[in-house]
Design a protein around this motif. Structure first.
Motif, PDB file in Angstrom:
ATOM      1  N   ASN A  28       0.810  -1.158  -0.007  1.00  0.00           N
ATOM      2  CA  ASN A  28      -0.203   0.046  -0.131  1.00  0.00           C
ATOM      3  C   ASN A  28       0.880   1.391  -0.113  1.00  0.00           C
ATOM      4  O   ASN A  28       0.359   2.333  -0.552  1.00  0.00           O
ATOM      5  N   ARG A  29       1.848   1.307   0.601  1.00  0.00           N
ATOM      6  CA  ARG A  29       2.897   2.373   0.529  1.00  0.00           C
ATOM      7  C   ARG A  29       3.520   2.575  -0.942  1.00  0.00           C
ATOM      8  O   ARG A  29       3.800   3.767  -1.285  1.00  0.00           O
ATOM      9  N   PHE A  30       3.668   1.567  -1.619  1.00  0.00           N
ATOM     10  CA  PHE A  30       3.966   1.536  -2.984  1.00  0.00           C
ATOM     11  C   PHE A  30       2.730   2.309  -3.908  1.00  0.00           C
ATOM     12  O   PHE A  30       2.923   2.966  -4.737  1.00  0.00           O
ATOM     13  N   LYS A  31       1.524   1.851  -3.220  1.00  0.00           N
ATOM     14  CA  LYS A  31       0.462   2.091  -3.954  1.00  0.00           C
ATOM     15  C   LYS A  31       0.404   3.682  -3.927  1.00  0.00           C
ATOM     16  O   LYS A  31      -0.179   4.731  -4.741  1.00  0.00           O
ATOM     17  N   SER A  32       0.536   4.170  -2.657  1.00  0.00           N
ATOM     18  CA  SER A  32       0.458   5.535  -2.223  1.00  0.00           C
ATOM     19  C   SER A  32       1.402   6.653  -3.124  1.00  0.00           C
ATOM     20  O   SER A  32       1.037   7.668  -3.380  1.00  0.00           O
ATOM     21  N   ILE A  33       2.593   6.059  -3.278  1.00  0.00           N
ATOM     22  CA  ILE A  33       3.430   6.755  -4.287  1.00  0.00           C
ATOM     23  C   ILE A  33       2.860   6.689  -5.675  1.00  0.00           C
ATOM     24  O   ILE A  33       2.938   7.833  -6.386  1.00  0.00           O
TER      25      ILE A  33
ATOM     26  N   VAL B 218       0.340  -1.746  -9.063  1.00  0.00           N
ATOM     27  CA  VAL B 218       1.127  -2.115  -8.020  1.00  0.00           C
ATOM     28  C   VAL B 218       1.195  -3.421  -7.955  1.00  0.00           C
ATOM     29  O   VAL B 218       2.317  -4.126  -7.859  1.00  0.00           O
ATOM     30  N   MET B 219       0.306  -4.220  -8.527  1.00  0.00           N
ATOM     31  CA  MET B 219       0.468  -5.780  -8.620  1.00  0.00           C
ATOM     32  C   MET B 219       1.444  -6.135  -9.708  1.00  0.00           C
ATOM     33  O   MET B 219       2.067  -7.313  -9.605  1.00  0.00           O
ATOM     34  N   THR B 220       1.305  -5.127 -10.759  1.00  0.00           N
ATOM     35  CA  THR B 220       2.494  -5.686 -12.044  1.00  0.00           C
ATOM     36  C   THR B 220       3.677  -5.387 -11.528  1.00  0.00           C
ATOM     37  O   THR B 220       4.654  -6.266 -11.792  1.00  0.00           O
ATOM     38  N   LEU B 221       3.947  -4.269 -10.737  1.00  0.00           N
ATOM     39  CA  LEU B 221       5.210  -4.067 -10.221  1.00  0.00           C
ATOM     40  C   LEU B 221       5.694  -5.103  -9.183  1.00  0.00           C
ATOM     41  O   LEU B 221       6.884  -5.492  -9.440  1.00  0.00           O
ATOM     42  N   PHE B 222       4.848  -5.768  -8.329  1.00  0.00           N
ATOM     43  CA  PHE B 222       5.424  -6.756  -7.543  1.00  0.00           C
ATOM     44  C   PHE B 222       5.504  -8.109  -8.054  1.00  0.00           C
ATOM     45  O   PHE B 222       6.618  -8.726  -7.804  1.00  0.00           O
TER      46      PHE B 222
ATOM     47  N   PRO C 262      23.114  -6.480  -9.165  1.00  0.00           N
ATOM     48  CA  PRO C 262      21.800  -6.199  -8.650  1.00  0.00           C
ATOM     49  C   PRO C 262      21.598  -4.429  -8.864  1.00  0.00           C
ATOM     50  O   PRO C 262      20.440  -4.222  -9.023  1.00  0.00           O
ATOM     51  N   SER C 263      22.470  -3.527  -8.638  1.00  0.00           N
ATOM     52  CA  SER C 263      22.044  -2.090  -8.567  1.00  0.00           C
ATOM     53  C   SER C 263      21.598  -2.113 -10.159  1.00  0.00           C
ATOM     54  O   SER C 263      20.677  -1.167 -10.467  1.00  0.00           O
ATOM     55  N   GLN C 264      22.459  -2.496 -11.051  1.00  0.00           N
ATOM     56  CA  GLN C 264      22.050  -2.355 -12.599  1.00  0.00           C
ATOM     57  C   GLN C 264      20.692  -2.825 -12.885  1.00  0.00           C
ATOM     58  O   GLN C 264      19.895  -2.233 -13.644  1.00  0.00           O
ATOM     59  N   LEU C 265      20.488  -3.926 -12.171  1.00  0.00           N
ATOM     60  CA  LEU C 265      19.180  -4.859 -12.555  1.00  0.00           C
ATOM     61  C   LEU C 265      18.147  -3.910 -11.980  1.00  0.00           C
ATOM     62  O   LEU C 265      17.070  -3.598 -12.691  1.00  0.00           O
ATOM     63  N   GLY C 266      18.149  -3.347 -10.882  1.00  0.00           N
ATOM     64  CA  GLY C 266      17.117  -2.507 -10.137  1.00  0.00           C
ATOM     65  C   GLY C 266      16.909  -1.110 -10.982  1.00  0.00           C
ATOM     66  O   GLY C 266      15.899  -0.765 -11.313  1.00  0.00           O
ATOM     67  N   PHE C 267      18.207  -0.635 -11.595  1.00  0.00           N
ATOM     68  CA  PHE C 267      18.029   0.613 -12.564  1.00  0.00           C
ATOM     69  C   PHE C 267      17.147   0.174 -13.681  1.00  0.00           C
ATOM     70  O   PHE C 267      16.283   0.916 -14.054  1.00  0.00           O
ATOM     71  N   GLN C 268      17.380  -1.074 -14.107  1.00  0.00           N
ATOM     72  CA  GLN C 268      16.696  -1.308 -15.562  1.00  0.00           C
ATOM     73  C   GLN C 268      15.174  -1.422 -15.210  1.00  0.00           C
ATOM     74  O   GLN C 268      14.504  -1.202 -16.032  1.00  0.00           O
ATOM     75  N   LEU C 269      15.067  -2.343 -14.143  1.00  0.00           N
ATOM     76  CA  LEU C 269      13.818  -2.670 -13.780  1.00  0.00           C
ATOM     77  C   LEU C 269      12.913  -1.365 -13.895  1.00  0.00           C
ATOM     78  O   LEU C 269      11.748  -1.074 -14.036  1.00  0.00           O
ATOM     79  N   ALA C 270      13.345  -0.393 -12.701  1.00  0.00           N
ATOM     80  CA  ALA C 270      12.952   0.812 -12.553  1.00  0.00           C
ATOM     81  C   ALA C 270      12.465   1.635 -13.705  1.00  0.00           C
ATOM     82  O   ALA C 270      11.496   2.158 -13.881  1.00  0.00           O
ATOM     83  N   ASP C 271      13.667   1.634 -14.674  1.00  0.00           N
ATOM     84  CA  ASP C 271      13.227   2.345 -15.932  1.00  0.00           C
ATOM     85  C   ASP C 271      11.906   1.791 -16.637  1.00  0.00           C
ATOM     86  O   ASP C 271      11.039   2.647 -16.978  1.00  0.00           O
ATOM     87  N   MET C 272      12.070   0.515 -16.649  1.00  0.00           N
ATOM     88  CA  MET C 272      10.949  -0.113 -17.272  1.00  0.00           C
ATOM     89  C   MET C 272       9.362   0.286 -16.788  1.00  0.00           C
ATOM     90  O   MET C 272       8.400   0.453 -17.447  1.00  0.00           O
TER      91      MET C 272
ATOM     92  N   GLY D   8       6.765   3.302 -17.807  1.00  0.00           N
ATOM     93  CA  GLY D   8       5.205   2.712 -18.139  1.00  0.00           C
ATOM     94  C   GLY D   8       4.228   3.435 -17.516  1.00  0.00           C
ATOM     95  O   GLY D   8       2.966   3.450 -18.030  1.00  0.00           O
ATOM     96  N   LEU D   9       4.393   4.196 -16.506  1.00  0.00           N
ATOM     97  CA  LEU D   9       3.358   5.010 -15.787  1.00  0.00           C
ATOM     98  C   LEU D   9       3.195   6.369 -15.989  1.00  0.00           C
ATOM     99  O   LEU D   9       2.284   7.065 -15.966  1.00  0.00           O
ATOM    100  N   LYS D  10       4.414   6.925 -16.671  1.00  0.00           N
ATOM    101  CA  LYS D  10       4.676   8.260 -16.809  1.00  0.00           C
ATOM    102  C   LYS D  10       3.569   8.884 -17.704  1.00  0.00           C
ATOM    103  O   LYS D  10       3.560   8.125 -18.848  1.00  0.00           O
TER     104      LYS D  10
END
Length: 197
Positions: free
Chosen positions: A131-136, A156-160, A178-188, A192-194
Motif C-alpha cells: 500500500n505504501r508503493f500504491k500511495s507513491i 502495483v500488482m504488476t510492479l510486485f 543487482p544495482s544495474q538490474l534495479g535501475f533497468q527494472l525501475a526504468d521499465m 510505463g506509468l509516466k
C-alpha cells in the motif's frame, strides 16, 4: 564453510542453512533431521540453537520484512518526485532481495506455512508495504507525473509480480549486478506509468 558463513553466530548459521533447505525441498518437506544432517550435527544438539522449524521460518520472514520496510522508509523520507520515489523504492527492493536470494525465495514462497497469529501479522506487514508503493503511485497521479487512466491496483500488482520473481531467475554470477538490474527494472516500470512515456 566460507569465511562469511563462519563469522556468523551458530544460530545465524543454522538459519542460513535452513533457508537453503527450505528453498530446495520446500518448508513442508524439510525436517529438522534434514537440517541437522546438512549442518553435520546431531538433531538433539540442533535444538540447543533453535526451538523449532517454524522459529526459523519466522526469523527468515520477519527479518526480511523488516529489511524491506527499512529500505522503503528511507525512500519515503526523501523530498523527491513520485517517479523518483518509485524508482528508488524499486531499486531498494531489488537490493534487499539480492543481499540474500535464498532467504528471499523462502520469504516469497514459504511464508504461507507460518502459523497464526504470525501469518496474519506477516500478511498485514506485506499489505502495508504494498500500500505504501500504491500511495507513491497515487501521489504521481495527483501531481500529473503519472497517467490518470492507470488502474492503481493493476500497477502495483504488476510492479510486485515483476520484482518478486527475481530470486527464481536472477543469477548472481551474471554480467548484470543487482544495482544495474534495479535501475533497468525501475526504468521499465516507472516509464510505463509516466504521462510522457
Amino acid at each position: 564453510m566460507s569465511e562469511a558463513i563462519s563469522n556468523l553466530s551458530r544460530k545465524e548459521q543454522v538459519i542460513r542453512k535452513a533457508a537453503e533447505l527450505f528453498k530446495d525441498k520446500g518448508y513442508a518437506a524439510a525436517s529438522m533431521r534434514d537440517l541437522a544432517q546438512l549442518l553435520g550435527i546431531e538433531a538433539a544438539s540442533l535444538y540447543s540453537h533453535i526451538k523449532s522449524k517454524e522459529e526459523i521460518l519466522r526469523s527468515l520472514c520477519f527479518d526480511m520484512a523488516a529489511e524491506f520496510q527499512k529500505s522503503l522508509a528511507e525512500v519515503e523520507s526523501k523530498d523527491v518526485s513520485a517517479s523518483e520515489k518509485l524508482r528508488n523504492g524499486i531499486i531498494g527492493h531489488i537490493q534487499v532481495m539480492a543481499k540474500d536470494l535464498t532467504a528471499s525465495a523462502v520469504f516469497m514462497n514459504e511464508h504461507r506455512h507460518l502459523s497464526q497469529p504470525y501469518l496474519r501479522d506477516f500478511l498485514l506487514m506485506r499489505i502495508n508495504y504494498i500500500n505504501r508503493f500504491k500511495s507513491i503511485i497515487e501521489q504521481g497521479i495527483r501531481t500529473g507525473e503519472f497517467k490518470d487512466t492507470i488502474d492503481k491496483k493493476l500497477a502495483v500488482m504488476t510492479l510486485f509480480s515483476s520484482l518478486n520473481w527475481m530470486p527464481m531467475w536472477y543469477d548472481p554470477g551474471s554480467a548484470i549486478d543487482p544495482s544495474q538490474l534495479g535501475f533497468q527494472l525501475a526504468d521499465m516500470l516507472v516509464n510505463g506509468l509516466k504521462k510522457n512515456a
